[in-house]
Design an enzyme around this catalytic site. Structure first.
Site, mmCIF file in Angstrom:
data_model
loop_
_atom_site.group_PDB
_atom_site.id
_atom_site.type_symbol
_atom_site.label_atom_id
_atom_site.label_comp_id
_atom_site.label_asym_id
_atom_site.label_seq_id
_atom_site.Cartn_x
_atom_site.Cartn_y
_atom_site.Cartn_z
ATOM 1 N N LYS A 103 0.862 -1.188 0.000
ATOM 2 C CA LYS A 103 0.000 0.000 0.000
ATOM 3 C C LYS A 103 0.898 1.238 0.000
ATOM 4 C CE LYS A 103 -4.303 1.079 2.370
ATOM 5 N NZ LYS A 103 -5.007 0.849 3.620
HETATM 6 C C1 E4P Z 1 -8.187 1.993 3.581
HETATM 7 O O1 E4P Z 1 -7.616 1.015 3.176
HETATM 8 C C2 E4P Z 1 -8.037 2.587 4.915
HETATM 9 O O2 E4P Z 1 -7.394 1.639 5.747
HETATM 10 C C3 E4P Z 1 -9.342 2.902 5.592
HETATM 11 O O3 E4P Z 1 -10.445 2.507 4.817
HETATM 12 C C4 E4P Z 1 -9.413 4.275 6.146
HETATM 13 O O4 E4P Z 1 -10.650 4.433 6.774
HETATM 14 P P1 E4P Z 1 -10.962 5.591 7.824
HETATM 15 O O5 E4P Z 1 -11.229 6.844 7.070
HETATM 16 O O6 E4P Z 1 -12.176 5.110 8.557
HETATM 17 O O7 E4P Z 1 -9.747 5.704 8.721
#
Ligand code: E4P
Length: 217
Positions: free
Chosen positions: A83
């Site tokens: 990522k």
């Molecule tokens: C995406 O892969 C992120 O880990 C996640 O969806 C972020 O979500 P949040 O905005 O609830 O922190």
């Protein structure tokens, strides 16, 4: 639509996997930090539980640092997806990794131009953050629709991964829009099973059955 769990908690991941509906996992540095575990050990545990794409995020913000971390992460298991933040240096790294056959999830996407560049760079997934846009009064789901439209126009193969999901309606809307993947926190996966008419209907069936003499076994 594939369902990923958005969590670094091994108990949640195990429980979701046992439900038979899980296709993969996404983590991020905040989720991992919450667990207070060694990152490497945590990933080793997760790959044992889920046989699908598992996103593990780099924390470098320069191309060389990102590449170094990405190659280390990719060595852990073939299911690891690296990522990478949607910044210039990040996309430079995505181009190199894509040529090396390392899968990437380009994260923190908040605009269609960012998503277009991700596809050009060869990202495997792009992660538009719906909830965080909704939080600032911008329609996050509209971004999903725009990205899907752009990718379809040109046949880009980058998969649209709806992220920052806050409630079950987000999941429904992402599925209707045609998102390839939706990554969902454990609590919301659990809510997706619930319906008051299922609960009351089942209660009635079981109570009525108790009054019945006939039994199957
Ligand atoms: C995406 O892969 C992120 O880990 C996640 O969806 C972020 O979500 P949040 O905005 O609830 O922190």
């Amino acid at each position: 639509m594939k369902i990923f769990i958005d969590s670094a908690n091994i108990h949640e991941i195990r429980e979701a996997a046992s439900m038979g509906i899980l296709d993969g996992v996404t983590t991020n540095p905040s989720l991992v930090a919450k667990e207070g575990k060694n990152f490497r050990q945590l990933l080793d545990e997760i790959v044992q539980v889920v046989d699908g794409p598992i996103s593990a995020e780099v924390v470098s913000i320069d191309k060389d640092g990102i590449l170094r971390e990405a190659r280390e992460l990719a060595k852990i298991h073939e299911n690891i997806v690296v990522k990478i933040p949607l910044i210039k240096e990040g996309l430079k790294a995505v181009r190199v990794l894509s040529e090396e056959g390392i899968n990437t999830n380009v994260t923190l996407c908040f605009s269609p131009t960012q998503a277009l560049l991700t596809a050009k760079a060869g990202g495997t997934y792009v992660s538009p953050f719906i909830g965080r846009l909704d939080d600032i009064s911008i329609d996050g789901m509209e971004l999903i629709r725009q990205i899907i439209g752009i990718y379809q126009n040109y046949g880009y193969t980058t998969q649209v991964l709806a992220a920052s999901i806050r409630h079950p309606l987000h999941v429904v809307q992402a599925a209707l829009a045609g998102a390839d993947v939706c990554t969902i926190p454990f609590k919301i996966i659990d809510q997706m099973f619930q319906h008051p008419l299922t609960a009351s209907g089942l209660e009635t069936f079981l109570n009525d059955w108790k009054k019945n003499e006939s039994k199957l076994v």
